[in-house]
Design an enzyme around this catalytic site. Structure first.
Site, PDB file in Angstrom:
ATOM      1  N   HIS A  49     -23.857  72.680  28.608  1.00 16.89           N
ATOM      2  CA  HIS A  49     -23.226  73.972  27.923  1.00 16.89           C
ATOM      3  C   HIS A  49     -24.532  74.624  27.280  1.00 16.89           C
ATOM      4  O   HIS A  49     -24.489  75.633  27.553  1.00 16.89           O
ATOM      5  CB  HIS A  49     -22.231  73.478  26.833  1.00 16.89           C
ATOM      6  CG  HIS A  49     -20.878  72.760  27.328  1.00 16.89           C
ATOM      7  ND1 HIS A  49     -20.225  73.558  28.530  1.00 16.89           N
ATOM      8  CD2 HIS A  49     -20.345  71.773  27.095  1.00 16.89           C
ATOM      9  CE1 HIS A  49     -19.200  72.706  28.650  1.00 16.89           C
ATOM     10  NE2 HIS A  49     -19.104  71.769  27.835  1.00 16.89           N
ATOM     11  N   ASP A 109     -18.297  78.298  35.613  1.00 20.99           N
ATOM     12  CA  ASP A 109     -17.993  76.415  35.809  1.00 20.99           C
ATOM     13  C   ASP A 109     -19.063  75.889  36.144  1.00 20.99           C
ATOM     14  O   ASP A 109     -19.822  76.102  36.971  1.00 20.99           O
ATOM     15  CB  ASP A 109     -16.725  76.642  36.528  1.00 20.99           C
ATOM     16  CG  ASP A 109     -15.701  75.426  36.339  1.00 20.99           C
ATOM     17  OD1 ASP A 109     -15.989  74.618  35.315  1.00 20.99           O
ATOM     18  OD2 ASP A 109     -15.056  74.938  37.371  1.00 20.99           O
ATOM     19  N   LEU A 114     -23.710  98.422  28.203  1.00 23.12           N
ATOM     20  CA  LEU A 114     -22.782  97.542  28.848  1.00 23.12           C
ATOM     21  C   LEU A 114     -21.679  96.930  27.777  1.00 23.12           C
ATOM     22  O   LEU A 114     -21.895  96.682  26.771  1.00 23.12           O
ATOM     23  CB  LEU A 114     -23.694  96.346  28.933  1.00 23.12           C
ATOM     24  CG  LEU A 114     -22.811  94.974  29.606  1.00 23.12           C
ATOM     25  CD1 LEU A 114     -22.044  95.138  31.054  1.00 23.12           C
ATOM     26  CD2 LEU A 114     -23.546  93.743  29.688  1.00 23.12           C
TER      27      LEU A 114
HETATM   28  C1  IPE Z   1     -12.305  77.424  33.579  1.00 23.10           C
HETATM   29  O1  IPE Z   1     -12.969  76.329  33.806  1.00 23.10           O
HETATM   30  C2  IPE Z   1     -12.595  77.829  32.290  1.00 23.10           C
HETATM   31  C3  IPE Z   1     -13.747  78.357  31.764  1.00 23.10           C
HETATM   32  C4  IPE Z   1     -14.953  78.486  32.666  1.00 23.10           C
HETATM   33  C5  IPE Z   1     -14.051  78.669  30.334  1.00 23.10           C
HETATM   34  P1  IPE Z   1     -12.223  74.749  33.751  1.00 23.10           P
HETATM   35  O2  IPE Z   1     -13.435  73.922  34.008  1.00 23.10           O
HETATM   36  O3  IPE Z   1     -11.703  74.714  32.424  1.00 23.10           O
HETATM   37  O4  IPE Z   1     -11.178  74.962  34.777  1.00 23.10           O
HETATM   38  P2  IPE Z   1     -10.265  73.685  35.740  1.00 23.10           P
HETATM   39  O5  IPE Z   1      -9.762  72.928  34.719  1.00 23.10           O
HETATM   40  O6  IPE Z   1     -11.403  73.172  36.687  1.00 23.10           O
HETATM   41  O7  IPE Z   1      -9.481  74.456  36.442  1.00 23.10           O
HETATM   42  C1  IPE Z   2     -17.447  75.344  32.156  1.00 23.31           C
HETATM   43  O1  IPE Z   2     -18.101  74.248  32.605  1.00 23.31           O
HETATM   44  C2  IPE Z   2     -17.605  75.395  30.640  1.00 23.31           C
HETATM   45  C3  IPE Z   2     -16.354  75.571  29.991  1.00 23.31           C
HETATM   46  C4  IPE Z   2     -15.028  75.215  30.583  1.00 23.31           C
HETATM   47  C5  IPE Z   2     -16.247  75.771  28.630  1.00 23.31           C
HETATM   48  P1  IPE Z   2     -17.154  72.656  32.585  1.00 23.31           P
HETATM   49  O2  IPE Z   2     -17.461  72.064  31.172  1.00 23.31           O
HETATM   50  O3  IPE Z   2     -15.900  73.128  32.884  1.00 23.31           O
HETATM   51  O4  IPE Z   2     -17.966  71.903  33.476  1.00 23.31           O
HETATM   52  P2  IPE Z   2     -17.628  71.032  34.976  1.00 23.31           P
HETATM   53  O5  IPE Z   2     -16.335  71.762  35.470  1.00 23.31           O
HETATM   54  O6  IPE Z   2     -16.782  69.877  33.918  1.00 23.31           O
HETATM   55  O7  IPE Z   2     -18.451  70.575  35.595  1.00 23.31           O
HETATM   56 MG    MG Z   3     -14.906  73.152  34.800  1.00 19.31          MG
END
Ligand code: IPE
Ligand code: IPE
Ligand code: MG
Length: 246
Positions: free
Chosen positions: A38, A21, A132
């Site tokens: 990303h 995240d 792995l």
């Molecule tokens: C969790 O992250 C999902 C992934 C890392 C794929 P999110 O950014 O979607 O989670 P929330 O919405 O902050 O809980």
């Molecule tokens: C995690 O990063 C990637 C996915 C959930 C696909 P985020 O896109 O949720 O990044 P933040 O949490 O908005 O910073």
């Molecule tokens: Mg996120």
């Protein structure tokens, strides 16, 4: 000095699961669009996979796209899916060289046909590897998975192929998408949130949880070593007393 030297090879987690995240916030911090975060996140994926192979970790599960992530703006969903296809194509040779096999957990029916095709081709091509096991959680959510398992079990019971008294933890686990995968020993979440966000709820019943403020694109091998060092300080009691597990 690297933290790698402090890791006890006898006490490695068999299975590490990561909630990757913070890509969007990382991009914002650098004055860039979310998709840039990303893209950079893929670099972290590469680094962590390499470190896991080097440590001889058996299973690495990456929360790549949640069921709830489908609700993001179309443009972002498209960018993420495009990136996934690109990464699969470009990393396949490297994954193969590292003797990595791949699995996917999640509702793959929802994936775009092109993504699904590339993904299953890659899984097929790597299926003979013995190192792995890289598990991608894609279009995954625990509640979806658990409901799915409940439906399968109810159907078997209705067809009188199963008696409700036979439903135990082991049978239930076999109905989940993770059926051949041991429960995670260590779960890492980057990006500063202290939540599970619908990830491996059943499987993480006794998992050690590690949260870091680091955004995913900043996470690297050293960050992984730090998480493993934390893990190795934990005493896993599984409900018993400390004396019993010593
Ligand atoms: C969790 O992250 C999902 C992934 C890392 C794929 P999110 O950014 O979607 O989670 P929330 O919405 O902050 O809980
Ligand atoms: C995690 O990063 C990637 C996915 C959930 C696909 P985020 O896109 O949720 O990044 P933040 O949490 O908005 O910073
Ligand atoms: Mg996120």
């Amino acid at each position: 000095m690297t933290l790698k030297t402090q890791i006890d090879p006898q006490k490695l987690p068999r299975h590490i699961a990561i909630i990757m995240d913070g890509n969007g916030r990382w991009a914002k911090l650098h004055g860039k669009p979310r998709s840039y975060g990303h893209q950079y996140g893929v670099e972290s994926v590469r680094k962590v996979i390499e470190a896991a192979v080097d440590l001889k970790i058996e299973y690495l599960t990456l929360y790549t796209f949640s069921s709830e992530n489908w609700n993001r703006p179309d443009e972002e969903v498209q960018a993420l899916m495009g990136l996934l296809v690109h990464a699969i194509e470009h990393e396949k040779a490297n994954l193969n060289k590292n003797n990595i096999r791949m699995k996917v957990i999640g509702d793959t029916e929802r994936l775009f046909p092109e993504v699904r095709e590339k993904l299953f081709n890659c899984i097929d091509d790597l299926s003979q590897n013995t190192g792995l096991t890289l598990v991608l959680a894609l279009s995954y959510s625990s509640r979806w998975e658990i409901l799915n398992a409940a439906q399968k079990i109810a159907t078997l019971a209705k067809e009188e192929k199963l008696d409700p008294s036979e439903i135990d933890e082991s049978l239930f686990s076999q109905m989940l998408t993770t059926k051949e995968i041991p429960d995670p020993d260590l779960m890492i979440r980057t990006g500063g949130e202290i939540r599970i966000s619908n990830f491996l709820l059943w499987q993480a019943a006794y998992t050690e949880l590690y949260f870091t403020d680091e955004f995913w694109p900043d996470f690297n091998a050293e960050s992984l070593y730090k998480a493993i060092c934390f893990y190795q300080t934990r005493e896993r009691r599984f409900g018993k007393t400390s004396e019993q597990v010593k």
